[in-house]
Design an enzyme around this catalytic site. Structure first.
Site, PDB file in Angstrom:
ATOM      1  N   SER A  38     -15.320 105.763  13.097  1.00 31.88           N
ATOM      2  CA  SER A  38     -15.454 104.313  12.960  1.00 31.88           C
ATOM      3  C   SER A  38     -14.115 103.609  13.146  1.00 31.88           C
ATOM      4  O   SER A  38     -14.032 102.603  13.842  1.00 31.88           O
ATOM      5  CB  SER A  38     -16.033 103.959  11.587  1.00 31.88           C
ATOM      6  OG  SER A  38     -15.236 104.527  10.567  1.00 31.88           O
ATOM      7  N   SER A  39     -13.056 104.150  12.552  1.00 38.44           N
ATOM      8  CA  SER A  39     -11.775 103.433  12.622  1.00 38.44           C
ATOM      9  C   SER A  39     -11.257 103.402  14.057  1.00 38.44           C
ATOM     10  O   SER A  39     -10.790 102.365  14.525  1.00 38.44           O
ATOM     11  CB  SER A  39     -10.745 104.051  11.678  1.00 38.44           C
ATOM     12  OG  SER A  39     -10.573 105.412  11.955  1.00 38.44           O
ATOM     13  N   ALA A  40     -11.377 104.524  14.771  1.00 41.73           N
ATOM     14  CA  ALA A  40     -10.898 104.535  16.157  1.00 41.73           C
ATOM     15  C   ALA A  40     -11.680 103.540  16.999  1.00 41.73           C
ATOM     16  O   ALA A  40     -11.095 102.810  17.816  1.00 41.73           O
ATOM     17  CB  ALA A  40     -11.026 105.940  16.751  1.00 41.73           C
TER      18      ALA A  40
ATOM     19  N   ASP B 189      -9.486 111.010  18.460  1.00 41.38           N
ATOM     20  CA  ASP B 189     -10.507 109.970  18.258  1.00 41.38           C
ATOM     21  C   ASP B 189     -10.291 108.777  19.172  1.00 41.38           C
ATOM     22  O   ASP B 189     -11.232 108.251  19.769  1.00 41.38           O
ATOM     23  CB  ASP B 189     -10.397 109.367  16.850  1.00 41.38           C
ATOM     24  CG  ASP B 189     -10.774 110.311  15.751  1.00 41.38           C
ATOM     25  OD1 ASP B 189     -10.633 111.520  15.949  1.00 41.38           O
ATOM     26  OD2 ASP B 189     -11.197 109.812  14.699  1.00 41.38           O
TER      27      ASP B 189
ATOM     28  N   GLY C 137     -16.795 110.508   9.484  1.00 37.34           N
ATOM     29  CA  GLY C 137     -16.535 111.527  10.497  1.00 37.34           C
ATOM     30  C   GLY C 137     -17.028 111.159  11.876  1.00 37.34           C
ATOM     31  O   GLY C 137     -16.958 111.967  12.800  1.00 37.34           O
TER      32      GLY C 137
ATOM     33  N   LEU D   5     -18.533 103.993   7.823  1.00 35.15           N
ATOM     34  CA  LEU D   5     -17.082 104.127   7.607  1.00 35.15           C
ATOM     35  C   LEU D   5     -16.711 105.472   6.999  1.00 35.15           C
ATOM     36  O   LEU D   5     -17.376 105.919   6.062  1.00 35.15           O
ATOM     37  CB  LEU D   5     -16.614 103.064   6.610  1.00 35.15           C
ATOM     38  CG  LEU D   5     -16.467 101.640   7.094  1.00 35.15           C
ATOM     39  CD1 LEU D   5     -16.097 100.734   5.928  1.00 35.15           C
ATOM     40  CD2 LEU D   5     -15.402 101.565   8.173  1.00 35.15           C
ATOM     41  N   GLY D   6     -15.673 106.090   7.507  1.00 36.53           N
ATOM     42  CA  GLY D   6     -15.117 107.285   6.873  1.00 36.53           C
ATOM     43  C   GLY D   6     -16.055 108.469   6.842  1.00 36.53           C
ATOM     44  O   GLY D   6     -15.893 109.379   6.037  1.00 36.53           O
TER      45      GLY D   6
HETATM   46  O1  PMV Z   1     -13.072 111.948   9.965  1.00 33.80           O
HETATM   47  P1  PMV Z   1     -12.256 111.386  11.088  1.00 33.80           P
HETATM   48  O2  PMV Z   1     -13.097 110.772  12.142  1.00 33.80           O
HETATM   49  O3  PMV Z   1     -11.161 110.472  10.577  1.00 33.80           O
HETATM   50  O4  PMV Z   1     -11.545 112.608  11.817  1.00 33.80           O
HETATM   51  C1  PMV Z   1     -10.413 113.241  11.297  1.00 33.80           C
HETATM   52  C2  PMV Z   1     -10.041 114.380  12.188  1.00 33.80           C
HETATM   53  C3  PMV Z   1      -8.823 115.193  11.736  1.00 33.80           C
HETATM   54  O5  PMV Z   1      -8.656 116.235  12.693  1.00 33.80           O
HETATM   55  C4  PMV Z   1      -9.076 115.825  10.380  1.00 33.80           C
HETATM   56  C5  PMV Z   1      -7.558 114.338  11.670  1.00 33.80           C
HETATM   57  C6  PMV Z   1      -7.064 113.869  13.035  1.00 33.80           C
HETATM   58  O6  PMV Z   1      -6.376 112.839  13.076  1.00 33.80           O
HETATM   59  O7  PMV Z   1      -7.331 114.523  14.054  1.00 33.80           O
END
Ligand code: PMV
Length: 328
Positions: free
Chosen positions: A119-121, A164, A116, A113-114
């Site tokens: 996971s949420s998508a 995402d 990068g 989770l969280g």
């Molecule tokens: O860390 P993640 O998977 O939530 O990616 C965020 C990506 C950003 O460009 C920072 C935000 C976005 O919505 O694109």
């Protein structure tokens, strides 16, 4: 029960700058979230989530969404995950016109989770797909991506790009610039992930970059420079030139670091990968903690990362050609 899975993703280039309309290139990976859904007639939402982290802790969330999970580890992250499920179900009620329906939802995920890796998508895409199918509606991929994007947009208070959710719904490599989302031809990329066991708060990190951009013209220029790096990266991808792509990933990491979204552990892993001979390495996603990605066809980077202090897990990420998969 209806079961769907959706892949996580790696930003090859362009996160953060994508929020301001610059292009980004990312690819889906075979780390997946699987969401099983069963209709309930009492209108309640019951969520059971297991293995929402690579470090293997298991969480039972067994209540209605508005009660919140009764757990003592990573509570805010799990709260966030439950917010995404809630948002996804709202989209399902909207798209099917079935306002009163409830669900038992079971989530199993290989994606921390969280960190990068999207996971949420992946959870949102799989949840919307499974729950709509449970009600007899199968969404086209574009509609699924759109509904998943709306969920993230709402849960993240308007701070979300389409990247995402589009990548997770369609799979493969994709390019996103504003509302324009398309699939890209890409070579089979030798991606190695390093994970520091931590996580970043996407909302806070995006807000931090925004205030730098508002305050300093050179921060706005840094964001524009990331856009230029991505445009060069697209050419490198089209040529299958991994050396050039790696060089651009290094450049991209430096620019993200200048925007304040790297961390000591992310920098350490990036340097360990470079020292091991990777073509290039960068933090991926919002930053602050979580994962880096390196390009290396040899086993060297994975081995080096597994001995790097602060790196909790290192693994090779297989590219996912398919996005959402309908399993049952
Ligand atoms: O860390 P993640 O998977 O939530 O990616 C965020 C990506 C950003 O460009 C920072 C935000 C976005 O919505 O694109």
């Amino acid at each position: 029960m209806t079961l769907s899975s959706a892949p996580g993703k790696v930003y090859l280039l362009g996160e953060h700058a994508v929020v301001y309309g610059e292009p980004t290139v990312l690819c889906a990976i075979e780390q997946r979230a699987r969401v099983g859904v069963q209709r309930r007639d009492d209108g309640k939402l019951r969520v059971n989530a297991e293995d929402l982290s690579l470090d293997g802790f298991t969480v039972e969330y067994d209540g209605t969404a508005d009660e919140g999970p009764d757990i003592d580890v990573s509570e805010s992250l799990l709260d966030a995950a439950m917010g995404y499920v809630d948002g996804a179900i709202e989209q399902v009620r909207d798209v099917t016109g079935n306002d009163e329906v409830g669900f038992d939802v079971t989530i199993e995920s290989d994606i921390p989770l969280g960190a990068g890796l999207g996971s949420s998508a992946a959870v949102v895409v799989a949840a919307i797909d499974a729950a709509t199918r449970e009600l007899g509606v199968t969404l086209e991929t574009d509609e699924l991506a759109e509904r998943a994007y709306r969920t993230e947009y709402q849960v993240q208070n308007g701070q979300a790009s389409r990247a995402d959710t589009f990548c997770s719904a369609t799979g493969g490599a994709v390019r996103v610039e504003g509302d324009d989302c398309r699939s890209l031809a890409a070579p089979d990329l030798p991606i190695v992930i390093g994970f520091d066991g931590g996580a970043g708060d996407t909302g806070q990190l995006v807000a931090g970059v925004r205030s730098l951009r508002d305050e300093y013209e050179f921060a706005a220029d840094t964001i524009a420079a990331i856009g230029d790096v991505v445009r060069n990266g697209e050419a490198a991808l089209a040529d299958g030139d991994l050396e050039e792509l790696g060089r651009l990933m290094n450049f991209n990491h430096g620019l993200l670091s200048a925007l304040g979204v790297s961390s000591r552990s992310l920098d350490t892993m990036v340097w360990a990968a470079r020292d091991a001979g990777a073509y290039g390495a960068k933090l991926i996603g919002a930053g602050g903690g979580g994962c880096i990605a390196a390009l290396d066809p040899t086993p060297e980077t994975e081995t080096a990362l597994s001995f790097t202090p602060g790196c909790e897990d290192a693994f090779r990420a297989e590219l996912a050609d398919s996005g959402v998969k309908r399993l049952e």
